[in-house]
Design a protein around this motif. Structure first.
Motif, PDB file in Angstrom:
ATOM      1  N   VAL A  44      46.098  61.624   4.063  1.00 42.33           N
ATOM      2  CA  VAL A  44      45.799  61.784   2.647  1.00 42.33           C
ATOM      3  C   VAL A  44      47.080  61.989   1.849  1.00 42.33           C
ATOM      4  N   ALA A  45      47.974  62.819   2.365  1.00 44.45           N
ATOM      5  CA  ALA A  45      49.214  63.100   1.646  1.00 44.45           C
ATOM      6  C   ALA A  45      50.048  61.836   1.453  1.00 44.45           C
ATOM      7  N   GLN A  46      50.128  60.988   2.480  1.00 38.55           N
ATOM      8  CA  GLN A  46      50.891  59.746   2.378  1.00 38.55           C
ATOM      9  C   GLN A  46      50.286  58.816   1.320  1.00 38.55           C
ATOM     10  N   LEU A 195      32.835  60.490   1.128  1.00 37.25           N
ATOM     11  CA  LEU A 195      33.885  59.671   0.535  1.00 37.25           C
ATOM     12  C   LEU A 195      34.179  60.094  -0.905  1.00 37.25           C
ATOM     13  N   THR A 196      33.224  60.772  -1.545  1.00 36.73           N
ATOM     14  CA  THR A 196      33.489  61.250  -2.895  1.00 36.73           C
ATOM     15  C   THR A 196      34.615  62.283  -2.915  1.00 36.73           C
ATOM     16  N   PHE A 197      34.807  63.010  -1.818  1.00 38.51           N
ATOM     17  CA  PHE A 197      35.927  63.949  -1.741  1.00 38.51           C
ATOM     18  C   PHE A 197      37.248  63.199  -1.835  1.00 38.51           C
ATOM     19  N   PHE A 198      37.360  62.111  -1.085  1.00 41.33           N
ATOM     20  CA  PHE A 198      38.589  61.313  -1.125  1.00 41.33           C
ATOM     21  C   PHE A 198      38.760  60.657  -2.497  1.00 41.33           C
ATOM     22  N   ALA A 199      37.648  60.258  -3.114  1.00 41.33           N
ATOM     23  CA  ALA A 199      37.736  59.657  -4.446  1.00 41.33           C
ATOM     24  C   ALA A 199      38.356  60.635  -5.436  1.00 41.33           C
ATOM     25  N   THR A 200      37.971  61.902  -5.355  1.00 41.90           N
ATOM     26  CA  THR A 200      38.550  62.896  -6.256  1.00 41.90           C
ATOM     27  C   THR A 200      40.057  62.986  -6.077  1.00 41.90           C
ATOM     28  N   LEU A 201      40.503  63.080  -4.824  1.00 39.49           N
ATOM     29  CA  LEU A 201      41.936  63.207  -4.567  1.00 39.49           C
ATOM     30  C   LEU A 201      42.695  61.952  -4.976  1.00 39.49           C
ATOM     31  N   PHE A 202      42.160  60.790  -4.655  1.00 39.22           N
ATOM     32  CA  PHE A 202      42.906  59.555  -4.880  1.00 39.22           C
ATOM     33  C   PHE A 202      42.861  59.090  -6.329  1.00 39.22           C
ATOM     34  N   PHE A 203      41.771  59.344  -7.055  1.00 39.34           N
ATOM     35  CA  PHE A 203      41.740  58.981  -8.467  1.00 39.34           C
ATOM     36  C   PHE A 203      42.647  59.894  -9.287  1.00 39.34           C
ATOM     37  N   GLY A 254      49.667  71.153  -4.019  1.00 37.78           N
ATOM     38  CA  GLY A 254      48.943  72.136  -3.229  1.00 37.78           C
ATOM     39  C   GLY A 254      47.649  71.598  -2.673  1.00 37.78           C
ATOM     40  N   ALA A 255      47.013  70.705  -3.436  1.00 38.44           N
ATOM     41  CA  ALA A 255      45.751  70.130  -2.977  1.00 38.44           C
ATOM     42  C   ALA A 255      45.943  69.252  -1.745  1.00 38.44           C
ATOM     43  N   VAL A 256      46.961  68.412  -1.750  1.00 39.45           N
ATOM     44  CA  VAL A 256      47.114  67.427  -0.669  1.00 39.45           C
ATOM     45  C   VAL A 256      48.050  67.891   0.438  1.00 39.45           C
ATOM     46  N   ALA A 257      48.716  69.021   0.233  1.00 40.18           N
ATOM     47  CA  ALA A 257      49.690  69.489   1.227  1.00 40.18           C
ATOM     48  C   ALA A 257      49.033  69.658   2.591  1.00 40.18           C
ATOM     49  N   GLY A 258      49.616  69.017   3.575  1.00 39.28           N
ATOM     50  CA  GLY A 258      49.147  69.185   4.945  1.00 39.28           C
ATOM     51  C   GLY A 258      47.885  68.434   5.294  1.00 39.28           C
ATOM     52  N   LEU A 259      47.306  67.688   4.350  1.00 36.70           N
ATOM     53  CA  LEU A 259      46.092  66.944   4.668  1.00 36.70           C
ATOM     54  C   LEU A 259      46.447  65.727   5.513  1.00 36.70           C
ATOM     55  N   ALA A 274      36.034  71.874  -0.919  1.00 42.59           N
ATOM     56  CA  ALA A 274      35.675  72.114  -2.321  1.00 42.59           C
ATOM     57  C   ALA A 274      36.849  72.716  -3.079  1.00 42.59           C
ATOM     58  N   ALA A 275      37.568  73.625  -2.434  1.00 40.00           N
ATOM     59  CA  ALA A 275      38.732  74.244  -3.080  1.00 40.00           C
ATOM     60  C   ALA A 275      39.831  73.218  -3.313  1.00 40.00           C
ATOM     61  N   VAL A 276      40.050  72.331  -2.344  1.00 31.89           N
ATOM     62  CA  VAL A 276      41.071  71.292  -2.470  1.00 31.89           C
ATOM     63  C   VAL A 276      40.719  70.336  -3.603  1.00 31.89           C
ATOM     64  N   ALA A 277      39.471  69.887  -3.635  1.00 31.93           N
ATOM     65  CA  ALA A 277      39.052  68.959  -4.692  1.00 31.93           C
ATOM     66  C   ALA A 277      39.178  69.604  -6.061  1.00 31.93           C
ATOM     67  N   ASP A 278      38.857  70.893  -6.159  1.00 27.27           N
ATOM     68  CA  ASP A 278      38.952  71.581  -7.441  1.00 27.27           C
ATOM     69  C   ASP A 278      40.408  71.683  -7.904  1.00 27.27           C
TER      70      ASP A 278
END
Length: 343
Positions: A44-46, A195-203, A254-259, A274-278
């Protein structure tokens, strides 16, 4: 400040090559692919870092890349024959589509027949494949299908104020027969990340990259000199905006660190996700809030439609309204996880 690219959904061959070339060079079209199928970034981080860089250069291209990063995860879940058909070695394949269920279908023999489905999908002018999620009329289960773009009727409907070059038109799947190798029945798996979790991070990533670029442009203009940039009120505005961008950058980092990859994300608790997506949604909120302050600092010229700051306001404003980036939804999900963890 340099002019930035802004297109409509009608693309020229040069624009097509520009977008596809940028996506290919970024590696996001190869995200999640295994090594024997031209694998690219697998964490995810990459992926997030590459999407942020794309968004810094062009918000539209970054948004399409974010769609590709999510749909590639869906392709990876297809039966092996479908994965190999979509991800042909040596090809930079772009799959577009949406996760939201729309329309219906039914099994006929060994194939799945999709009835009329209309789905908005960013990236259609550049896509090789289109993904759709429908409901099986016989079992009431959700079914995800991937079809060649040639089997889809594309209607030019995208006319939003921002992200105008992202090609978010409407794909019509009308009585399309899909072989079983490109069909996946979505069986609920409580421990797996949706997949909606990944959508939040990637969008979120390209939008934050767009705002970071806007700040850099303003600072470059200030460095070039001129009486406006020596005014205390203007410098205070730029400073206030920069602090918001710094906060947005830190929140997203902070959200994507270490993912790691999909397995790593699946292994985390729903509360952690949920905390990461927020955090990612908070980052977008902070980044968007910096833009009107930058416009104020730059003055009336930044309100011209062709000005890069005006475009950034439009693009980020539209992207931040995607349901995956809803502050209310992310806050409610975080609150549910928080109270569940303390119960």
């Amino acid at each position: 400040m340099p002019m930035s690219h802004d297109t409509t959904t009608t693309t020229s061959p040069a624009d097509h090559d520009r977008v596809r070339g940028a996506l290919a060079r970024s590696g996001v079209l190869r995200s999640w692919r295994p090594d024997d199928q031209d694998g690219g970034p697998t964490t995810v981080a990459q992926v997030a870092g590459r999407l942020s860089a794309l968004g810094s250069a062009d918000a539209d291209t970054g948004w399409i890349g974010a769609v590709a990063a999510v749909t590639n995860l869906a392709v990876a879940e297809l039966p092996e024959g479908g994965v190999r058909e979509v991800w042909q070695p040596g090809r930079q394949t772009l799959v577009c589509g949406t996760l939201a269920p729309q329309g219906t279908g039914t099994w006929v023999g060994g194939d799945f027949r999709v009835r009329a489905v209309s789905t908005p999908a960013s990236g259609l002018p550049w896509a090789d494949w289109v993904m759709a999620t429908v409901r099986d009329v016989d079992t009431d289960e959700l079914v995800r299908v991937v079809v060649p773009v040639q089997d889809v009727r594309v209607e030019t409907t995208w006319d939003a104020a921002g992200l105008r070059g992202s090609g978010g038109d409407t794909a019509h799947l009308e009585d399309v027969v899909v072989p079983a190798r490109r069909v996946r029945t979505l069986v609920p798996t409580p421990t797996a990340a949706p997949l909606t979790f990944f959508a939040t991070l990637f969008f979120a990533a390209p939008l934050i990259g767009t705002v970071q670029a806007a700040l850099r442009d303003v600072l470059a203009a200030a460095a070039d000199g001129g009486p406006r940039w020596t005014r205390p009120d203007v410098r205070a505005s730029v400073t206030a905006a920069a602090r918001r961008v710094d906060r947005a950058t830190a929140l997203y980092a902070g959200a994507v660190a270490g993912l790691g990859g999909r397995a790593d994300v699946d292994a985390r608790s729903a509360a952690d996700r949920a905390a990461v997506a927020d955090l990612a949604v908070q980052a977008v909120t902070e980044a968007e809030a910096a833009l009107p302050v930058l416009v104020s600092a730059a003055g009336a010229s930044a309100l011209h439609a062709s000005h890069p700051l005006a475009r950034a306001v439009r693009d980020v404003g539209v992207g931040a309204r995607h349901t995956a980036l809803s502050p209310t939804k992310s806050a409610l999900a975080y609150g549910d996880a928080l109270f569940a963890r303390s119960a």
